[in-house]
Design a protein around this motif. Structure first.
Motif, PDB file in Angstrom:
ATOM      1  N   SER A  34       0.823  -1.199   0.000  1.00 17.98           N
ATOM      2  CA  SER A  34       0.000   0.000   0.000  1.00 17.98           C
ATOM      3  C   SER A  34       0.867   1.263   0.000  1.00 17.98           C
ATOM      4  O   SER A  34       0.354   2.365  -0.110  1.00 17.98           O
ATOM      5  CB  SER A  34      -0.940   0.002   1.197  1.00 17.98           C
ATOM      6  OG  SER A  34      -0.208   0.013   2.394  1.00 17.98           O
ATOM      7  N   LYS A  35       2.168   1.108   0.087  1.00 16.47           N
ATOM      8  CA  LYS A  35       3.088   2.240   0.064  1.00 16.47           C
ATOM      9  C   LYS A  35       3.377   2.655  -1.380  1.00 16.47           C
ATOM     10  O   LYS A  35       3.180   1.892  -2.306  1.00 16.47           O
ATOM     11  CB  LYS A  35       4.418   1.865   0.724  1.00 16.47           C
ATOM     12  CG  LYS A  35       4.331   1.530   2.181  1.00 16.47           C
ATOM     13  CD  LYS A  35       5.706   1.171   2.685  1.00 16.47           C
ATOM     14  CE  LYS A  35       5.703   0.784   4.138  1.00 16.47           C
ATOM     15  NZ  LYS A  35       7.045   0.417   4.606  1.00 16.47           N
ATOM     16  N   LYS A  36       3.886   3.870  -1.529  1.00 18.59           N
ATOM     17  CA  LYS A  36       4.373   4.297  -2.828  1.00 18.59           C
ATOM     18  C   LYS A  36       5.603   3.444  -3.158  1.00 18.59           C
ATOM     19  O   LYS A  36       6.341   3.040  -2.250  1.00 18.59           O
ATOM     20  CB  LYS A  36       4.783   5.761  -2.792  1.00 18.59           C
ATOM     21  CG  LYS A  36       3.637   6.715  -2.689  1.00 18.59           C
ATOM     22  CD  LYS A  36       4.153   8.095  -3.024  1.00 18.59           C
ATOM     23  CE  LYS A  36       3.838   9.103  -1.997  1.00 18.59           C
ATOM     24  NZ  LYS A  36       4.396  10.416  -2.269  1.00 18.59           N
ATOM     25  N   PRO A  37       5.853   3.189  -4.438  1.00 22.90           N
ATOM     26  CA  PRO A  37       6.985   2.325  -4.796  1.00 22.90           C
ATOM     27  C   PRO A  37       8.317   2.783  -4.203  1.00 22.90           C
ATOM     28  O   PRO A  37       9.101   1.973  -3.720  1.00 22.90           O
ATOM     29  CB  PRO A  37       7.021   2.388  -6.323  1.00 22.90           C
ATOM     30  CG  PRO A  37       5.678   2.805  -6.728  1.00 22.90           C
ATOM     31  CD  PRO A  37       5.107   3.616  -5.612  1.00 22.90           C
ATOM     32  N   GLU A  38       8.552   4.094  -4.202  1.00 28.95           N
ATOM     33  CA  GLU A  38       9.843   4.580  -3.689  1.00 28.95           C
ATOM     34  C   GLU A  38       9.957   4.451  -2.177  1.00 28.95           C
ATOM     35  O   GLU A  38      11.055   4.550  -1.624  1.00 28.95           O
ATOM     36  CB  GLU A  38      10.111   6.021  -4.138  1.00 28.95           C
ATOM     37  CG  GLU A  38       9.074   7.020  -3.711  1.00 28.95           C
ATOM     38  CD  GLU A  38       7.955   7.211  -4.732  1.00 28.95           C
ATOM     39  OE1 GLU A  38       7.264   8.226  -4.614  1.00 28.95           O
ATOM     40  OE2 GLU A  38       7.749   6.376  -5.609  1.00 28.95           O
ATOM     41  N   ASP A  39       8.821   4.207  -1.490  1.00 28.64           N
ATOM     42  CA  ASP A  39       8.841   4.066  -0.037  1.00 28.64           C
ATOM     43  C   ASP A  39       8.935   2.608   0.432  1.00 28.64           C
ATOM     44  O   ASP A  39       9.061   2.354   1.621  1.00 28.64           O
ATOM     45  CB  ASP A  39       7.595   4.708   0.573  1.00 28.64           C
ATOM     46  CG  ASP A  39       7.554   6.210   0.361  1.00 28.64           C
ATOM     47  OD1 ASP A  39       8.631   6.817   0.171  1.00 28.64           O
ATOM     48  OD2 ASP A  39       6.445   6.784   0.366  1.00 28.64           O
TER      49      ASP A  39
ATOM     50  N   GLU B 134       6.951   0.211  -9.902  1.00 29.22           N
ATOM     51  CA  GLU B 134       5.724   0.977  -9.795  1.00 29.22           C
ATOM     52  C   GLU B 134       4.720   0.174  -8.987  1.00 29.22           C
ATOM     53  O   GLU B 134       4.912  -1.018  -8.750  1.00 29.22           O
ATOM     54  CB  GLU B 134       5.171   1.349 -11.175  1.00 29.22           C
ATOM     55  CG  GLU B 134       4.718   0.199 -12.027  1.00 29.22           C
ATOM     56  CD  GLU B 134       4.250   0.651 -13.406  1.00 29.22           C
ATOM     57  OE1 GLU B 134       4.138   1.862 -13.659  1.00 29.22           O
ATOM     58  OE2 GLU B 134       3.986  -0.230 -14.238  1.00 29.22           O
ATOM     59  N   SER B 135       3.654   0.834  -8.568  1.00 30.30           N
ATOM     60  CA  SER B 135       2.651   0.157  -7.748  1.00 30.30           C
ATOM     61  C   SER B 135       1.811  -0.809  -8.557  1.00 30.30           C
ATOM     62  O   SER B 135       1.613  -1.954  -8.178  1.00 30.30           O
ATOM     63  CB  SER B 135       1.720   1.182  -7.101  1.00 30.30           C
ATOM     64  OG  SER B 135       2.422   1.963  -6.192  1.00 30.30           O
TER      65      SER B 135
ATOM     66  N   LYS C 107       1.954  -3.905  -6.283  1.00 29.66           N
ATOM     67  CA  LYS C 107       0.609  -4.319  -5.874  1.00 29.66           C
ATOM     68  C   LYS C 107       0.119  -5.529  -6.659  1.00 29.66           C
ATOM     69  O   LYS C 107      -0.615  -6.355  -6.133  1.00 29.66           O
ATOM     70  CB  LYS C 107      -0.379  -3.169  -6.024  1.00 29.66           C
ATOM     71  CG  LYS C 107      -0.215  -2.084  -4.985  1.00 29.66           C
ATOM     72  CD  LYS C 107      -1.252  -1.003  -5.141  1.00 29.66           C
ATOM     73  CE  LYS C 107      -1.020   0.089  -4.102  1.00 29.66           C
ATOM     74  NZ  LYS C 107      -1.972   1.190  -4.256  1.00 29.66           N
TER      75      LYS C 107
ATOM     76  N   ASN D   4       4.227   5.350 -10.759  1.00 31.21           N
ATOM     77  CA  ASN D   4       3.145   5.565  -9.776  1.00 31.21           C
ATOM     78  C   ASN D   4       2.721   4.287  -9.118  1.00 31.21           C
ATOM     79  O   ASN D   4       2.865   3.235  -9.566  1.00 31.21           O
ATOM     80  CB  ASN D   4       1.948   6.204 -10.470  1.00 31.21           C
ATOM     81  CG  ASN D   4       2.307   7.580 -10.980  1.00 31.21           C
ATOM     82  OD1 ASN D   4       3.083   8.288 -10.373  1.00 31.21           O
ATOM     83  ND2 ASN D   4       1.737   7.947 -12.123  1.00 31.21           N
TER      84      ASN D   4
END
Length: 154
Positions: free
Chosen positions: A7-12, A42-43, A79, A154
């Protein structure tokens, strides 16, 4: 079952140290080959086939513009739990599909254990070893044609 990391952004998803580990793996792998390696995360993959998405990203990042057409993209959609590898024509003409299919199976074992940074780093090293065999590093002529950082969508 929920996977909070997805559920996090890809970079996180990766810590700063893990990002550095992956970038260092790219640099080390490229120090043995004239080939170029990129990682893109990416997500969500808006396509059904992750290879199609990897191809789109490959050309968006202008990876086909390397002198020897020997760039490889490692694509990850967090995801959707998808991964693909896309290599330029110079690579596939020399290595064959089975080589890449086997490496994908290996890295998925790391991902299933949620060991993303280690899996990506190991896979990047194996890509570099495969590229070294067909595209050895030449100190006189080789230069870094593509950035070594991780690209995030994204």
């Amino acid at each position: 079952m929920a996977f909070p990391m997805f559920s996090k952004k890809p970079e996180d998803v990766l810590t700063a140290a893990e990002k550095e580990q992956i970038v260092n793996a790219i640099r080390q792998a490229e120090s043995q080959t004239s080939g170029e390696i990129r990682v893109y995360m990416e997500s969500h993959n808006k396509y059904v086939d992750p290879v199609d998405r990897a191809a789109e990203i490959f050309y968006k990042l202008k990876m086909e513009q390397t002198a020897e057409r020997n760039a490889v993209l490692l694509y990850i959609a967090l995801k959707d739990r998808q991964m693909a590898i896309f290599g330029d024509e110079g690579i596939y003409s020399r290595t064959g599909k089975a080589y890449w299919d086997n490496l994908v199976k290996e890295i998925l074992q790391h991902f299933n254990k949620k060991n993303f940074a280690a899996g990506i780093s190991e896979y990047v090293q194996k890509i570099g070893a495969g590229l070294h065999h067909h595209f050895p590093y030449d100190r006189e002529t080789d230069h870094n044609e593509l950035p070594d950082d991780i690209a995030f969508g994204n």
